[in-house]
Design a protein around this motif. Sequence first.
Motif, mmCIF file in Angstrom:
data_model
loop_
_atom_site.group_PDB
_atom_site.id
_atom_site.type_symbol
_atom_site.label_atom_id
_atom_site.label_comp_id
_atom_site.label_asym_id
_atom_site.label_seq_id
_atom_site.Cartn_x
_atom_site.Cartn_y
_atom_site.Cartn_z
ATOM 1 N N LEU B 523 0.871 -1.166 0.000
ATOM 2 C CA LEU B 523 0.000 0.000 0.000
ATOM 3 C C LEU B 523 0.914 1.224 0.000
ATOM 4 C CD1 LEU B 523 -2.559 -0.924 2.795
ATOM 5 C CD2 LEU B 523 -2.656 -1.428 0.367
ATOM 6 N N ASP B 524 0.429 2.353 -0.498
ATOM 7 C CA ASP B 524 1.260 3.560 -0.441
ATOM 8 C C ASP B 524 1.705 3.810 0.984
ATOM 9 O OD1 ASP B 524 1.205 4.008 -3.038
ATOM 10 O OD2 ASP B 524 -0.261 5.638 -3.035
ATOM 11 N N TYR B 525 0.742 3.729 1.869
ATOM 12 C CA TYR B 525 1.070 3.904 3.277
ATOM 13 C C TYR B 525 -0.070 3.393 4.120
ATOM 14 C CZ TYR B 525 -2.151 7.874 3.437
ATOM 15 O OH TYR B 525 -3.269 8.643 3.373
ATOM 16 N N SER B 526 0.175 3.214 5.381
ATOM 17 C CA SER B 526 -0.913 3.010 6.323
ATOM 18 C C SER B 526 -0.491 3.628 7.641
ATOM 19 C CB SER B 526 -1.221 1.524 6.474
ATOM 20 O OG SER B 526 -0.172 0.912 7.148
ATOM 21 N N THR B 527 -1.441 3.850 8.491
ATOM 22 C CA THR B 527 -1.122 4.493 9.770
ATOM 23 C C THR B 527 -1.655 3.641 10.908
ATOM 24 O OG1 THR B 527 -3.181 5.734 9.727
ATOM 25 C CG2 THR B 527 -1.234 6.813 8.788
ATOM 26 N N LEU B 528 -0.963 3.711 12.011
ATOM 27 C CA LEU B 528 -1.347 2.940 13.191
ATOM 28 C C LEU B 528 -1.174 3.807 14.418
ATOM 29 C CD1 LEU B 528 0.210 -0.502 12.592
ATOM 30 C CD2 LEU B 528 -1.846 -0.200 13.923
ATOM 31 N N PHE B 529 -2.153 3.781 15.254
ATOM 32 C CA PHE B 529 -2.094 4.572 16.475
ATOM 33 C C PHE B 529 -2.372 3.634 17.641
ATOM 34 C CE2 PHE B 529 -4.678 6.792 19.679
ATOM 35 C CZ PHE B 529 -3.792 7.783 20.068
ATOM 36 N N ASN B 530 -1.548 3.705 18.670
ATOM 37 C CA ASN B 530 -1.744 2.868 19.859
ATOM 38 C C ASN B 530 -1.749 3.760 21.086
ATOM 39 O OD1 ASN B 530 -1.443 -0.087 18.997
ATOM 40 N ND2 ASN B 530 0.318 0.891 18.035
ATOM 41 N N PHE B 531 -2.634 3.454 21.972
ATOM 42 C CA PHE B 531 -2.703 4.230 23.214
ATOM 43 C C PHE B 531 -2.895 3.254 24.368
ATOM 44 C CE2 PHE B 531 -5.568 5.934 26.476
ATOM 45 C CZ PHE B 531 -4.808 6.989 26.939
ATOM 46 N N SER B 532 -2.198 3.503 25.461
ATOM 47 C CA SER B 532 -2.487 2.691 26.644
ATOM 48 C C SER B 532 -2.408 3.543 27.891
ATOM 49 C CB SER B 532 -1.524 1.511 26.741
ATOM 50 O OG SER B 532 -0.252 1.951 27.133
ATOM 51 N N LEU B 533 -3.220 3.197 28.848
ATOM 52 C CA LEU B 533 -3.271 3.916 30.121
ATOM 53 C C LEU B 533 -3.232 2.857 31.215
ATOM 54 C CD1 LEU B 533 -3.800 6.775 31.360
ATOM 55 C CD2 LEU B 533 -6.214 6.134 31.426
ATOM 56 N N ASN B 534 -2.265 3.025 32.124
ATOM 57 C CA ASN B 534 -2.158 2.093 33.249
ATOM 58 C C ASN B 534 -2.294 2.870 34.537
ATOM 59 O OD1 ASN B 534 -1.260 -0.341 31.892
ATOM 60 N ND2 ASN B 534 0.516 0.901 31.363
ATOM 61 N N GLY B 535 -2.932 2.269 35.476
ATOM 62 C CA GLY B 535 -3.008 2.918 36.781
ATOM 63 C C GLY B 535 -2.930 1.879 37.866
ATOM 64 N N SER B 536 -2.423 2.293 39.032
ATOM 65 C CA SER B 536 -2.471 1.383 40.174
ATOM 66 C C SER B 536 -2.685 2.210 41.434
ATOM 67 C CB SER B 536 -1.178 0.569 40.257
ATOM 68 O OG SER B 536 -0.117 1.397 40.655
ATOM 69 N N TYR B 537 -3.297 1.600 42.392
ATOM 70 C CA TYR B 537 -3.597 2.329 43.614
ATOM 71 C C TYR B 537 -3.554 1.359 44.776
ATOM 72 C CZ TYR B 537 -5.991 5.413 46.889
ATOM 73 O OH TYR B 537 -6.305 6.171 47.981
ATOM 74 N N SER B 538 -2.842 1.769 45.819
ATOM 75 C CA SER B 538 -2.805 0.939 47.014
ATOM 76 C C SER B 538 -3.882 1.432 47.960
ATOM 77 C CB SER B 538 -1.445 1.022 47.694
ATOM 78 O OG SER B 538 -0.447 0.614 46.795
ATOM 79 N N ILE B 539 -4.986 0.746 47.957
ATOM 80 C CA ILE B 539 -6.128 1.185 48.761
ATOM 81 C C ILE B 539 -5.790 1.007 50.233
ATOM 82 C CG2 ILE B 539 -8.595 0.841 49.171
ATOM 83 C CD1 ILE B 539 -8.523 -0.497 46.256
ATOM 84 N N LEU B 540 -5.270 -0.128 50.540
ATOM 85 C CA LEU B 540 -4.749 -0.402 51.885
ATOM 86 C C LEU B 540 -3.364 -1.001 51.690
ATOM 87 C CD1 LEU B 540 -7.876 -2.276 53.269
ATOM 88 C CD2 LEU B 540 -7.168 0.037 53.896
ATOM 89 N N ASP B 541 -2.672 -1.209 52.770
ATOM 90 C CA ASP B 541 -1.353 -1.823 52.631
ATOM 91 C C ASP B 541 -1.426 -3.168 51.938
ATOM 92 O OD1 ASP B 541 0.034 0.187 53.613
ATOM 93 O OD2 ASP B 541 0.388 -0.663 55.614
ATOM 94 N N ASN B 542 -2.508 -3.886 52.164
ATOM 95 C CA ASN B 542 -2.605 -5.223 51.588
ATOM 96 C C ASN B 542 -3.717 -5.350 50.550
ATOM 97 O OD1 ASN B 542 -4.622 -4.908 53.354
ATOM 98 N ND2 ASN B 542 -4.232 -6.776 54.554
#
Lengths: 307, 664
Positions: B523-542
């Motif tokens: 193909l003449d060209y193609s485009t690709l877009f990737n996005f990721s979002l990570n999160g973490s949270y320590s609600i309590l120690d355990n």
Amino acid sequence: MKKSIFFVTAILIAVTSCTLDKTDYESEISTIVTEHFEYSEVVSFNKNDYQISIEALNGTFYKGFNDFRLKIINTQTNESLNTSEVTFLPVITNYNGNNSSCPHRYNLDYNSTEEYYSGYAVFTSYSTDSENWKLHLSFTDNDQIYTIAEEIIVEEQINMNLNMTTFTGSDGEQYFIALIAPQKPRIAENELVAGIYRYDQPSDEAGTFPDPSQFSYSEVSDYTLLLDPRMPEPSMGNHSSPNNEDLLQDDDGLYHGIVNYTMTGNWTLNFRMQNQYGEILKGTEVSTEFTPGIEGTRSDLHIDILF
Amino acid sequence: MMRLLAFILLLFVGLFTNAQNTEREKEKDSVIALSEVKLISVVKKKIETEMKMAVSVDEFLASSENISFIKRGAYAWEPLLNNMSSERSTITIDGMHVFGACTDKMDPITSYVESNNLSAIDIKSGQEGNMHGATVAGSIDLKRKSTPFGLSKKWNGAYQTGYEFNNKHFFNLANASYSSDKFVADGSLAYRNAENYSDGNNDEVNHSQFTKFNASLGLAYKTSALSSVKLEAIYDEAKDVGYPALPMDLWLSRALITSATYKQVFENGLFKALDTKIYFNAIEHYMDDTTRPENLVHMDMPGWSTTYGLLSKANIKKNRFSSEIQLNAYNNLSTAEMRMYPQDRSERTMFAYSWPGVTTTFAGLSINNAWEISDKSQLNFGGSLGINYNHSKYVEFNWIFHPGTPQEKTRILPSLHAGYQLDINNFNFSVGGGYGHRAPSVSEGYGYYIYNSFDRYDYIGNPDLDNEISYEGNASAGYKDDKFTIQANVNYFYIENYIIGRILSLGSPMNYQSIGVKGYTSLDYSTLFNFSLNGSYSILDNLHWNGTLTYARGKDENENNLPFIRPLSYQTSLHYQYHKLSFQTSINGDLEQIHYSPEYGEDQTPSYTIWNLSADYTFRLKNHKTVVQVGAENVLNEYYSTYADWGNIPRMGRNIFTSLKFNF
């Protein structure tokens, strides 16, 4: 350490020798087809002081197209003739005594570099107990004409890539198409060479046998052989190949085209023969549909090959 | 110990870029010199996922957010990095190139290793992954286990066994190592056997069984205080593997992957370490369709792939500047055959090569540099230049579709990349870009009537394809404190001469299931877009929470969708620790696939949500740490298939799994 090296080499050898052997391509395409390169003597006759010998591929005349080399040696002088007029006429006599011939070169050409007379014959059948081929040869030396009539054996052609077909065109003429190359096809582009011949209807009454005017054939000029190769095997679903080229006449009088075989096996060369005016004299267009499980229909002008 | 050191370093660099990578530390011995400097990388350590401690390599890779999979059954999933198919990434084992021997991609490289002979998987995105060779999507390097010299505890080992109820998957994994001052030995054995799995409707998915045996051995000898030699081998054998999405299964595949490495560390001077490896691997792969009586044609499809290679790596460090230089060279021969049997078996068989003896020779030099401008910022930049040479032994096969194409083809494959990282207090940012070429794969260049059961076309390679050229940009931003982390990553690829199959008007199919012939075209060209979002949270120690969201979009030159692009997907998990007991639960799923590609054989895949649960208990059995785990995947027995399930084969329904791990 040494043990480990030994261990590693041991499995290395064990694994590099594969469980199943790879196919050897050259022997794979030779399982059915044997290719002949060598010309060797088919027959030789003696006439007075002359010895006539004919060489063909594999020392055999086969049904279909045969290129041959003829040499005439004066056994007295041990010199080979090179200025003679040599004529060649094969005649088959069937069980009720009828004579007919096949496409052939009547006046042989002299090849001065290789020092032989060259010709061809497209035998339309092989020799049986009831049907025999006889060669009628003539040559001249010192203004004297010598004639010979000798029986020859024509064998069945096992290599289907050298098959031939005979038919009557819509113009009422009798035609012959004989495959000449490739002898041994490859899974590749193959130059496909065929000869197209026509029986010349005699205009005069037959003279003394063998009267060459009764057994005349000519190489057809300026026709086109339209090609559509397909695999007849039902599971191949009428498979065909790309980039094939129709057969056109070349300087050698033969018809040259391109056939692509995509794999080994049975193939049908579906033809349509077109004259110089664009009229189809024989052959039907075949379906291009992919029909798995159903054997493809063949053109009514076709030659089956196998490799 | 060099490896360990590298491990620590990795950990540090990993911290900059990915907040997830702070799980575990290992004990270490005296420091001699640093041996490996890793630049931006997402290194997955510990071959286990949050949910499951006994995982296959595939399951483990699947837990990375930039990896997705094309699945043709329960075994040997094809990893997609940044939503690009496997020919766009370099997949290596300790930097060694290994090429699958199956024209239908039944054997990605990841199928020839086992989780108990790996220590980590190093995933790099885009041109940052150019260290081991030319790439577009990035690199996946499977790192073998490597025990350091002179451990205080000479013998170490683990045994792991388990049973998964859905497909009666029984596995036994064992590994052991011996470490002395002069000599180290590592070994592992693994055996897995599974029957057909059942989908969410409790229907058995036929032809989804597998059996796999894997063994590995590594022997290292310290030739001097600062140098060592090492011999390693992996043997893998898979038998009777079903591929429900394909019209045939696997009878046998075998791989032997061997290498010899010489390592030299320098105490002084510019050069810090030199690491040279020669390797050899051979793969054989035999498909089997005799278990599929519905097939009209019986066909043998064996394939072989043999690779020899050399890689040599030097590490340089001066003050705040460090650099890694690697020479890669390999030679691969890939051959695949097909032999069709006519219905009348006495007739002549029909033979052709699907890979007509294709040699690929590659040699390339890669340099990656890291310059710590200040304590807060770092510049990474690098490049590589490679020569790729292809030779087709039976080029006449290629001439059928491409008359007159040359038998040999040489390509120059350049690559460049740069990235800048900045850390301000709790925030981190990065921005980067890259440019690189890749050569067409063996199938793309020289494939011959390779049947693709996804879109049901026979594929023909084109030796004259241009290099695929990728321009990429990437950026990330994150925040991290004691309790909370969040990290967002984006990348965008603009790929010139994007290689994909397009319908050819010439020729007709060879395989009876196919509906036409496609040729690989650019193909003449193609485009690709990737996005990721990570999160973490320590609600309590355990009590910890983790979440991931990914989105990708791929378009061709006409703004049509590219195939195999993952729809918006999410994962959220909770982890609770109570003394020696821990509980995990996670929910993951994809939204409806809106941007599917009918042109490339895709249909719309509906959304799905999967709920998983597991619990494990750690205790000591005669002073040996032992863990038992019980859990269930797809607890609600949802019937689903994902966007990348070949032929929409349903995924596994509810699967209760148990495993036991015993360390000594």
